[in-house]
Design a protein around this motif. Structure first.
Motif, mmCIF file in Angstrom:
data_model
loop_
_atom_site.group_PDB
_atom_site.id
_atom_site.type_symbol
_atom_site.label_atom_id
_atom_site.label_comp_id
_atom_site.label_asym_id
_atom_site.label_seq_id
_atom_site.Cartn_x
_atom_site.Cartn_y
_atom_site.Cartn_z
ATOM 1 N N SER A 1 -0.914 1.371 7.723
ATOM 2 C CA SER A 1 0.359 1.963 8.127
ATOM 3 C C SER A 1 0.135 3.295 8.845
ATOM 4 O O SER A 1 -0.924 3.910 8.726
ATOM 5 N N LYS A 2 1.148 3.730 9.555
ATOM 6 C CA LYS A 2 1.069 4.982 10.297
ATOM 7 C C LYS A 2 0.821 6.161 9.352
ATOM 8 O O LYS A 2 -0.009 7.017 9.639
ATOM 9 N N SER A 3 1.506 6.213 8.222
ATOM 10 C CA SER A 3 1.318 7.349 7.307
ATOM 11 C C SER A 3 -0.079 7.313 6.673
ATOM 12 O O SER A 3 -0.702 8.352 6.492
ATOM 13 N N ALA A 4 -0.605 6.122 6.364
ATOM 14 C CA ALA A 4 -1.963 6.030 5.818
ATOM 15 C C ALA A 4 -2.978 6.486 6.862
ATOM 16 O O ALA A 4 -3.948 7.183 6.534
ATOM 17 N N ARG A 5 -2.764 6.119 8.139
ATOM 18 C CA ARG A 5 -3.644 6.575 9.226
ATOM 19 C C ARG A 5 -3.608 8.093 9.349
ATOM 20 O O ARG A 5 -4.639 8.737 9.529
ATOM 21 N N GLN A 6 -2.409 8.680 9.246
ATOM 22 C CA GLN A 6 -2.280 10.137 9.333
ATOM 23 C C GLN A 6 -3.018 10.808 8.175
ATOM 24 O O GLN A 6 -3.701 11.816 8.367
ATOM 25 N N GLN A 7 -2.895 10.242 6.985
ATOM 26 C CA GLN A 7 -3.598 10.808 5.837
ATOM 27 C C GLN A 7 -5.112 10.662 5.997
ATOM 28 O O GLN A 7 -5.864 11.580 5.659
ATOM 29 N N ARG A 8 -5.563 9.533 6.512
ATOM 30 C CA ARG A 8 -7.002 9.348 6.781
ATOM 31 C C ARG A 8 -7.502 10.405 7.758
ATOM 32 O O ARG A 8 -8.563 10.987 7.561
ATOM 33 N N GLU B 1 -1.349 2.651 -0.034
ATOM 34 C CA GLU B 1 0.031 3.053 -0.285
ATOM 35 C C GLU B 1 0.713 2.051 -1.216
ATOM 36 O O GLU B 1 1.437 1.176 -0.755
ATOM 37 N N SER C 1 0.770 7.808 -2.330
ATOM 38 C CA SER C 1 -0.422 7.293 -1.661
ATOM 39 C C SER C 1 -1.627 7.658 -2.514
ATOM 40 O O SER C 1 -1.611 8.649 -3.248
ATOM 41 N N ASN D 1 -2.718 18.592 3.429
ATOM 42 C CA ASN D 1 -2.391 19.180 4.724
ATOM 43 C C ASN D 1 -3.695 19.616 5.392
ATOM 44 O O ASN D 1 -4.770 19.288 4.911
#
Length: 160
Positions: free
Chosen positions: A22-29, A100, A106, A134
């Motif tokens: 997912s987009k949010s998992a990619r951002q967290q990675r 997630e 997550s 962050n």
């Protein structure tokens, strides 16, 4: 196109979509990628003084000051513990990902690998809730049980 080619294309598209992140998992990675220092290991949700062996590896005090490196392009990394009287120092290699679950925060999950990226943990691994992430700080939490009572281990990181 023949029916067989159409079916093959649909199956391929389905496989690619089911393996996507997912987009949010990619951002967290992407945020996780890089080097972090584990500054503090503490405990929540229970009174008392605790001393524990974390990840089946070393005492909690050994992890304070450890360096963690996450490489997002191949999902590998390591953490390095400093050698000391209570601590067997050195690198521990990991394969990691961000998942997630539908019913919770997550999570960072990892398992131990060797220098050649082969699993050395028999498929077992660890999951830590990503409570905060962050550009500069990260807080991970794991829920454990001590004498049948819940305890949350809190890991506080800063980017190096």
């Amino acid at each position: 196109m023949t029916k067989m080619k159409v079916m093959s294309m649909l199956i391929l598209v389905g496989l690619v979509a089911s393996c996507s992140v997912s987009k949010s998992a990619r951002q967290q990675r992407n945020l996780l990628s890089g080097t972090w220092e584990l500054n503090d290991v503490s405990y929540e949700n229970n009174d008392g003084a605790f001393k524990s062996v974390i990840f089946g590896d070393a005492q909690d005090i050994c992890f304070e000051g450890s360096n963690w490196f996450f490489r997002d392009n191949n999902s590998t990394g390591r953490y390095t513990i400093k050698n000391g009287s209570l601590c067997q120092g050195g690198d521990r290699f990991i394969r990691w990902s961000v998942i997630e679950p539908a019913d919770r925060l997550s999570q960072l999950q990892f398992k131990f690998i060797d220098e050649k990226r082969k699993d050395v943990s028999g498929g077992r691994g660890y999951r830590l809730d990503i409570a905060n992430l962050n550009e500069q700080t990260m807080t991970l939490k794991s829920n454990v049980s001590v004498d049948g009572q819940p305890v949350t281990i809190v890991y506080e990181f800063t980017r190096k």
